[in-house]
Scaffold this motif. Structure first.
Motif, PDB file in Angstrom:
ATOM      1  N   SER A 128      -0.535  10.884 -36.573  1.00  0.00           N
ATOM      2  CA  SER A 128      -0.963  12.237 -36.228  1.00  0.00           C
ATOM      3  C   SER A 128      -2.018  12.682 -37.238  1.00  0.00           C
ATOM      4  CB  SER A 128       0.215  13.216 -36.222  1.00  0.00           C
ATOM      5  OG  SER A 128       0.816  13.279 -37.495  1.00  0.00           O
ATOM      6  N   TYR A 146      12.133  15.916 -33.811  1.00  0.00           N
ATOM      7  CA  TYR A 146      10.954  16.776 -33.933  1.00  0.00           C
ATOM      8  C   TYR A 146      11.235  18.186 -33.414  1.00  0.00           C
ATOM      9  CZ  TYR A 146       7.855  12.940 -35.231  1.00  0.00           C
ATOM     10  OH  TYR A 146       7.245  11.907 -35.906  1.00  0.00           O
ATOM     11  N   LEU A 195       1.219  13.941 -31.280  1.00  0.00           N
ATOM     12  CA  LEU A 195       1.359  12.724 -32.089  1.00  0.00           C
ATOM     13  C   LEU A 195       1.621  11.529 -31.199  1.00  0.00           C
ATOM     14  CD1 LEU A 195       4.707  12.092 -32.197  1.00  0.00           C
ATOM     15  CD2 LEU A 195       4.605  14.145 -33.611  1.00  0.00           C
ATOM     16  N   ASP A 196       1.482  10.355 -31.795  1.00  0.00           N
ATOM     17  CA  ASP A 196       1.890   9.085 -31.194  1.00  0.00           C
ATOM     18  C   ASP A 196       2.956   8.467 -32.085  1.00  0.00           C
ATOM     19  OD1 ASP A 196       0.139   9.279 -29.065  1.00  0.00           O
ATOM     20  OD2 ASP A 196      -1.445   8.128 -30.063  1.00  0.00           O
ATOM     21  N   LEU A 197       3.961   7.891 -31.441  1.00  0.00           N
ATOM     22  CA  LEU A 197       4.991   7.144 -32.160  1.00  0.00           C
ATOM     23  C   LEU A 197       4.997   5.725 -31.620  1.00  0.00           C
ATOM     24  CD1 LEU A 197       8.031   9.573 -32.433  1.00  0.00           C
ATOM     25  CD2 LEU A 197       7.060   8.276 -34.311  1.00  0.00           C
ATOM     26  N   GLU A 221       3.905  12.490 -42.245  1.00  0.00           N
ATOM     27  CA  GLU A 221       4.105  11.616 -41.095  1.00  0.00           C
ATOM     28  C   GLU A 221       5.468  10.967 -41.208  1.00  0.00           C
ATOM     29  OE1 GLU A 221       0.607   9.136 -41.559  1.00  0.00           O
ATOM     30  OE2 GLU A 221      -0.131   9.885 -39.639  1.00  0.00           O
ATOM     31  N   ASN A 222       6.201  10.981 -40.119  1.00  0.00           N
ATOM     32  CA  ASN A 222       7.556  10.434 -40.134  1.00  0.00           C
ATOM     33  C   ASN A 222       7.550   8.931 -39.903  1.00  0.00           C
ATOM     34  OD1 ASN A 222       8.715  12.938 -40.549  1.00  0.00           O
ATOM     35  ND2 ASN A 222       8.986  13.346 -38.370  1.00  0.00           N
ATOM     36  N   GLN A 223       8.551   8.309 -40.454  1.00  0.00           N
ATOM     37  CA  GLN A 223       8.793   6.894 -40.231  1.00  0.00           C
ATOM     38  C   GLN A 223      10.285   6.702 -40.084  1.00  0.00           C
ATOM     39  OE1 GLN A 223       7.160   4.320 -43.208  1.00  0.00           O
ATOM     40  NE2 GLN A 223       7.595   2.462 -42.075  1.00  0.00           N
ATOM     41  N   TYR A 235       6.885   4.493 -36.439  1.00  0.00           N
ATOM     42  CA  TYR A 235       6.080   5.308 -37.346  1.00  0.00           C
ATOM     43  C   TYR A 235       5.159   6.205 -36.552  1.00  0.00           C
ATOM     44  CZ  TYR A 235       2.433   1.801 -36.512  1.00  0.00           C
ATOM     45  OH  TYR A 235       1.514   0.961 -35.925  1.00  0.00           O
ATOM     46  N   GLU A 236       4.883   7.353 -37.141  1.00  0.00           N
ATOM     47  CA  GLU A 236       4.087   8.397 -36.498  1.00  0.00           C
ATOM     48  C   GLU A 236       2.618   8.241 -36.845  1.00  0.00           C
ATOM     49  OE1 GLU A 236       3.250  13.150 -37.240  1.00  0.00           O
ATOM     50  OE2 GLU A 236       5.229  12.335 -37.714  1.00  0.00           O
ATOM     51  N   ARG A 296      -0.663  18.635 -38.554  1.00  0.00           N
ATOM     52  CA  ARG A 296       0.570  18.839 -39.294  1.00  0.00           C
ATOM     53  C   ARG A 296       0.529  20.131 -40.099  1.00  0.00           C
ATOM     54  NH1 ARG A 296      -0.405  13.354 -40.282  1.00  0.00           N
ATOM     55  NH2 ARG A 296      -0.921  13.728 -42.484  1.00  0.00           N
TER      56      ARG A 296
END
Length: 346
Positions: free
Chosen positions: A162, A330, A176-178, A137-139, A159-160, A167
């Motif tokens: 998902s 992304y 996903l939601d950010l 998960e990205n931040q 922050y992601e 993934r």
């Protein structure tokens, strides 16, 4: 000698005289003994007060309240006035979640308008948590690169959220939601990216909208109009360059973002006016640039982006450009973990 006879009596004249004597005499002075009227009564008003300033006087011959009967002409000098219908008062707008909100309604929102203070932003990617196949998960830390004393000022973080299965199975194309929040954990923006398997129209299916990647932008839950749609960003069909279009809440094109045909460590995408067909450097009004993060960070796909906003962009448009920057990561740089080295994924 006989007595004289009396003249004949005129009975009609006698009856008229008796009737006249019985009628009251209005011109005669009042009989003695009547008291005069009491003193102290105020004299009657001299006239009506003039109308307030700004009100027009009625036309000559106009009679207030006059309504002629059918077939009867109005009085001389009267000009008929048009009947004015008062406009109804606009009711308070009740906005449902996901509904497009006019710019006037979005109005002055302290959280969103904070973006208008900065001519540009820096977006620094960080790793949050690891999952299978090395996907995570990205931040992101969102900074003002021109902070006090020349230091970077941390103003927002994203922050992601998902699913680990998404993934692992679909990688960079996952849904996903950010969430973008302030330092005191107030949500400013929410980005929603639905899962779509294909990109750029799939196998030349340019007429099917679900074959293009998209991300939707909403106001955060702590804004004045929570969960209201601000716009969306859509990937367009292109053979050789990244090509995105930014739309507002009314599906009107706001900006076009076009990248270079090749790039690796440093890469730049230019921002153009809507419907701009000439995508050269002279017509750009802003840019989104990826900068080299260092060998160690590039190996694990940690990226740095710089956004240069168009000078006349308002706070809503800057929020859309910030969302577009995260979307670009992304689309074109997330897949470096899938054995694509340092090249951009077109």
């Amino acid at each position: 000698m006989s007595a004289p006879t009396a003249p004949p009596v005129d009975e009609k004249a006698q009856a008229q005289a008796q009737y006249a004597a019985a009628q009251p005499n209005h011109h005669a002075p009042p009989p003695a003994g009547y008291a005069p009227p009491p003193a102290g009564y105020a004299p009657p008003p001299a006239g009506y007060a003039p109308p307030p300033a700004g009100y027009a006087s009625p036309p000559p011959g106009h009679h207030p309240g006059y309504a002629p009967h059918p077939g009867q002409a109005p009085p001389a000098g009267y000009a008929p006035q048009p009947y004015v219908i008062a406009q109804p008062v606009q009711p308070l707008m009740i906005v449902q979640p996901g509904m497009a909100v006019p710019m006037a309604v979005m109005g002055a929102d302290p959280l969103l308008e904070g973006l208008a203070m900065y001519p540009g932003l820096m977006v620094r990617q960080k790793v949050r948590s690891w999952c299978c196949r090395g996907l995570y998960e990205n931040q992101y830390a969102i900074c003002n690169p021109w902070g006090p004393g020349g230091h970077k000022e941390h103003i927002l973080h994203a922050y992601e959220e998902s699913a680990c299965m998404a993934r692992c199975c679909v990688g960079a194309r996952r849904g996903l939601d950010l969430k973008i929040k302030t330092a005191d954990d107030r949500e400013v923006l929410k980005l929603d990216r639905p899962f779509r398997l294909f990109r750029k129209g799939g196998l030349f299916c340019c007429c099917i909208d679900s074959f293009f990647q998209i991300i939707k932008v909403y106001a955060g839950k702590d804004t004045l109009n929570p969960h209201q749609k601000l716009g969306h960003i859509r990937e367009n069909f292109s053979f050789f360059v990244p090509y995105l279009t930014i739309f507002d809440a009314n599906n009107q094109e706001v900006y076009r973002i076009v990248g270079d045909c090749c790039g690796c460590a440093n890469y730049q995408m230019r921002i153009f006016r809507p419907h701009e067909e000439n995508h050269d450097k002279e017509h750009q009004i802003g840019k989104i640039a990826k900068r080299w993060s260092g060998l160690g960070k590039e190996i694990i796909a940690v990226d740095n982006f710089f956004i240069e906003f168009p000078p006349d962009a308002n706070h809503i448009q800057r929020a859309l450009l910030l969302a577009a920057t995260l979307f670009i990561d992304y689309l074109y740089f997330e897949t470096k973990n899938d054995d694509n080295g340092f090249a951009i994924d077109l």
